[in-house]
Design a protein around this motif. Structure first.
Motif, PDB file in Angstrom:
ATOM      1  N   SER A 157      -3.670   4.016   3.755  1.00  0.00           N
ATOM      2  CA  SER A 157      -2.301   3.811   4.231  1.00  0.00           C
ATOM      3  C   SER A 157      -1.429   4.935   3.699  1.00  0.00           C
ATOM      4  O   SER A 157      -1.512   5.300   2.514  1.00  0.00           O
ATOM      5  CB  SER A 157      -1.767   2.461   3.728  1.00  0.00           C
ATOM      6  N   ILE A 158      -0.603   5.489   4.603  1.00  0.00           N
ATOM      7  CA  ILE A 158       0.264   6.607   4.238  1.00  0.00           C
ATOM      8  C   ILE A 158       1.704   6.199   4.518  1.00  0.00           C
ATOM      9  O   ILE A 158       2.061   5.825   5.645  1.00  0.00           O
ATOM     10  CB  ILE A 158      -0.073   7.863   5.061  1.00  0.00           C
ATOM     11  N   THR A 213      -2.886   6.805  12.909  1.00  0.00           N
ATOM     12  CA  THR A 213      -2.285   5.810  13.791  1.00  0.00           C
ATOM     13  C   THR A 213      -1.008   5.299  13.157  1.00  0.00           C
ATOM     14  O   THR A 213      -0.824   5.352  11.932  1.00  0.00           O
ATOM     15  CB  THR A 213      -3.234   4.618  14.041  1.00  0.00           C
ATOM     16  N   LEU A 214      -0.104   4.826  14.003  1.00  0.00           N
ATOM     17  CA  LEU A 214       1.161   4.276  13.522  1.00  0.00           C
ATOM     18  C   LEU A 214       0.997   2.776  13.316  1.00  0.00           C
ATOM     19  O   LEU A 214       0.730   2.035  14.256  1.00  0.00           O
ATOM     20  CB  LEU A 214       2.272   4.550  14.549  1.00  0.00           C
ATOM     21  N   THR A 269       4.815   3.779   8.347  1.00  0.00           N
ATOM     22  CA  THR A 269       3.518   3.599   7.706  1.00  0.00           C
ATOM     23  C   THR A 269       2.437   4.041   8.682  1.00  0.00           C
ATOM     24  O   THR A 269       2.363   3.540   9.815  1.00  0.00           O
ATOM     25  CB  THR A 269       3.280   2.132   7.310  1.00  0.00           C
ATOM     26  N   LEU A 270       1.623   5.002   8.234  1.00  0.00           N
ATOM     27  CA  LEU A 270       0.510   5.494   9.046  1.00  0.00           C
ATOM     28  C   LEU A 270      -0.795   5.033   8.427  1.00  0.00           C
ATOM     29  O   LEU A 270      -0.870   4.722   7.243  1.00  0.00           O
ATOM     30  CB  LEU A 270       0.524   7.025   9.114  1.00  0.00           C
ATOM     31  N   MET A 271      -1.823   5.021   9.232  1.00  0.00           N
ATOM     32  CA  MET A 271      -3.165   4.714   8.751  1.00  0.00           C
ATOM     33  C   MET A 271      -4.083   5.875   9.099  1.00  0.00           C
ATOM     34  O   MET A 271      -4.053   6.405  10.205  1.00  0.00           O
ATOM     35  CB  MET A 271      -3.704   3.427   9.386  1.00  0.00           C
ATOM     36  N   ARG A 272      -4.865   6.296   8.094  1.00  0.00           N
ATOM     37  CA  ARG A 272      -5.947   7.259   8.319  1.00  0.00           C
ATOM     38  C   ARG A 272      -7.226   6.562   7.883  1.00  0.00           C
ATOM     39  O   ARG A 272      -7.567   6.548   6.700  1.00  0.00           O
ATOM     40  CB  ARG A 272      -5.715   8.531   7.531  1.00  0.00           C
ATOM     41  N   GLY A 273      -7.902   5.942   8.831  1.00  0.00           N
ATOM     42  CA  GLY A 273      -9.021   5.085   8.482  1.00  0.00           C
ATOM     43  C   GLY A 273      -8.490   3.891   7.719  1.00  0.00           C
ATOM     44  O   GLY A 273      -7.610   3.158   8.190  1.00  0.00           O
ATOM     45  N   ASP A 274      -9.000   3.698   6.491  1.00  0.00           N
ATOM     46  CA  ASP A 274      -8.539   2.586   5.650  1.00  0.00           C
ATOM     47  C   ASP A 274      -7.382   2.986   4.760  1.00  0.00           C
ATOM     48  O   ASP A 274      -6.822   2.160   4.042  1.00  0.00           O
ATOM     49  CB  ASP A 274      -9.700   2.077   4.764  1.00  0.00           C
TER      50      ASP A 274
END
Length: 565
Positions: A467-468, A443-444, A460-465
């Motif tokens: 942060s990318i 998610t963005l 910044t992306l989120m993959r579950g908890d």
């Protein structure tokens, strides 16, 4: 082998009409005929349960509202209901200016006397007298020669004339029908009508009506036109008679026969609003009127509210209207076929308000009959890509790119086959969103776009908890994101196609974005909505990537597992 019970040899074809120079095939209609409704008489006689007086009142109001000026209200000498209804019309002053009531009566004195009594006090009326003239009725029913049948008609005409003279305050019009005209020898039909005219002595200023009924439709419609042209061209004092037609639908040609009969020179047609009548019905006034309308001829009837016509006629007669009924049936302007839908959608986009109507598969603009375009295109298992795209654009403002339409189509097709029926636009939209809008696993969370020089994107992306953080640059937000994603993953990702537009107008408008990516050699599409155009674009890319990851998970789960000895 044909069974003995189904033997065409027992029937004889219609006898050719001796016309050596027929004119009707080369003529063109330019105006509407005089219309005469027989809903309240002929239509009522054909019902399993005849109408009550209250139902007749309701149907009368509709007939007047649509603009019919001549309305046959019944057979008052033969029916107490009809008699009471005629008296109500007169005593309660229910006959508008310019509307003529018409009543039917056999050529029998006591019936004619009672008919005129029923009409006492009416301002104007048509008295319609008839007797049977066909050869089969003369020989097998009445057992009389031609002279005897003519005598019946003449005597009936004299009685009508004599009783009319007792009510000089009324403007009378006399009408005669040689019943079963289409089965009567034409020379005899002319002779008996001329005999009646000799009694009445009509003039061009005060004509009578000669009504020529296809009491039973016994021949092709072109044969009927020949009969009408023969009759008219052989009738003396033609200018003192209004030639009327009363066609039935035994062969399915009532409207066509009436239309050709008008080309042959007739002036007037009798029928019912939706074709109700004995056996297969009367000539359908709505059908013939709309036939003329579609050719640019004013029908002189207001048919702009067909739903009201259907509702009243159905309630009063108890007869349902077929969804494919010409011009006004529920499904007449509905296309399920994919090729039809595509053609309609493209034509409607190009149709201009100030040009002649030119829309494929729609002979008239449905709006003329009070129908909007909501039901023009509907989707079922027979439908194509154009139909679903039309519904999404019409109902939700979603204008799909061509490549997205192609990719969505199989999903809609599968859904339509599962339900074995029609898919609503809401269901199609749900399929679209469920298929192409994915907000997991990625998610963005946010982004920043620096537009000094080459556009630099920090996202910044989120993959579950988890942060990318991503950074990249390019000549736009999407190309910068592609650069950032490839730096982060090492995947070969590129944009094949992209489209976006606003949903709605003003400050509250939402952007919807569509993207097709090439991910490691595989094309995949995604979409997203957002109040911010850039966010919508980036979320659409992530939807496509999420779809790729979901597909990989499915593929890995279904792959055969290696065994461990």
């Amino acid at each position: 082998m044909v069974s003995n019970a189904f033997d065409h040899r027992k029937y004889t074809p219609a006898e050719p009409v001796p016309l050596t120079n027929r004119q009707w095939p080369s003529r063109t209609l330019t105006q509407a005929p005089y219309w005469a409704s027989v809903d309240l008489r002929d239509g009522n006689q054909a019902l399993l349960e005849p109408m009550s007086v209250e139902q007749k009142k309701r149907l009368w109001a509709l007939l007047v509202k649509v603009g019919l000026k001549e309305i046959e209200v019944g057979f008052p000498a033969a029916s107490q209901h009809d008699y009471d209804f005629v008296r109500w019309l007169i005593e309660e002053d229910q006959i508008p200016e310019g509307v003529n009531v018409q009543v039917l009566v056999q050529a029998r004195e006591h019936l004619i006397e009672k008919t005129f009594a029923a009409l006492e006090g009416v301002e104007r009326a048509i008295v319609h007298v008839y007797n049977s003239t066909s050869k089969v009725q003369r020989e097998r029913v009445f057992e009389q020669e031609r002279e005897g049948i003519i005598s019946i008609a003449e005597q009936g005409a004299r009685w009508v004339q004599e009783y009319a003279a007792r009510y000089p305050q009324t403007q009378w019009t006399f009408q005669y029908s040689p019943e079963s005209f289409t089965s009567t020898e034409l020379d005899f039909a002319v002779a008996i009508c001329e005999a009646v005219m000799d009694v009445w002595q009509p003039t061009p200023q005060k004509p009578c009506i000669l009504n020529l009924p296809a009491t039973v439709e016994v021949g092709p419609v072109n044969h009927f036109a020949d009969q009408i042209e023969y009759f008219i061209t052989h009738l003396k004092n033609r200018d003192s008679a209004i030639i009327s037609l009363h066609t039935h639908n035994d062969r399915g040609g009532a409207a066509a026969a009436a239309e050709l009969g008008l080309l042959a020179g007739a002036d007037r047609v009798e029928g019912t609003l939706l074709g109700n009548g004995e056996r297969t019905g009367n000539m359908d006034i709505v059908t013939l009127a709309m036939n003329l309308y579609s050719q640019g001829i004013d029908p002189r009837l207001d048919l702009s509210n067909p739903d009201e016509i259907i509702e009243v006629c159905t309630e009063c007669t108890g007869l349902q209207v077929h969804p494919r009924h010409p011009w006004i049936g529920e499904l007449v302007y509905t296309a399920f076929s994919g090729s039809h839908q595509d053609a309609i959608r493209k034509c409607l986009h190009k149709q201009q308000d100030d040009e002649a109507w030119q829309v494929a598969y729609l002979p008239i603009d449905p709006k003329d009959l009070g129908r909007d375009y909501q039901a023009v295109i509907r989707v079922n298992s027979q439908s194509g890509k154009g139909g679903m795209a039309f519904l999404l654009e019409r109902d939700f403002g979603i204008s799909l790119p061509r490549w997205m339409t192609l990719e969505l189509a199989p999903h809609v097709q599968q859904a339509s086959e599962r339900v074995s029926g029609e898919l609503s636009s809401q269901i199609i939209r749900d399929i679209l969103l469920d298929t192409f809008m994915r907000d997991a696993p990625l998610t963005l969370k946010g982004y920043r776009l620096d537009r000094e020089g080459a556009e630099r994107l920090t996202a910044t992306l989120m993959r579950g908890d988890e942060s990318i953080a991503l950074e990249g640059q390019g000549n736009g937000a999407i190309s910068a994101f592609m650069d950032a994603w490839q730096r982060h993953t090492g995947q070969s990702v590129s944009v094949v196609d992209y489209g976006e537009h606003a949903l709605g107008e003003g400050s509250d408008a939402v952007a919807i974005a569509f993207v097709q990516l090439n991910v490691n050699g595989t094309r995949v599409s995604g979409m997203a909505e957002d109040g911010d155009t850039v966010s919508a674009s980036l979320k659409a890319v992530l939807s496509a990537i999420n779809r790729t990851e979901a597909a990989n998970v499915v593929a890995n789960a279904s792959a055969p597992q290696a065994s461990h000895a």
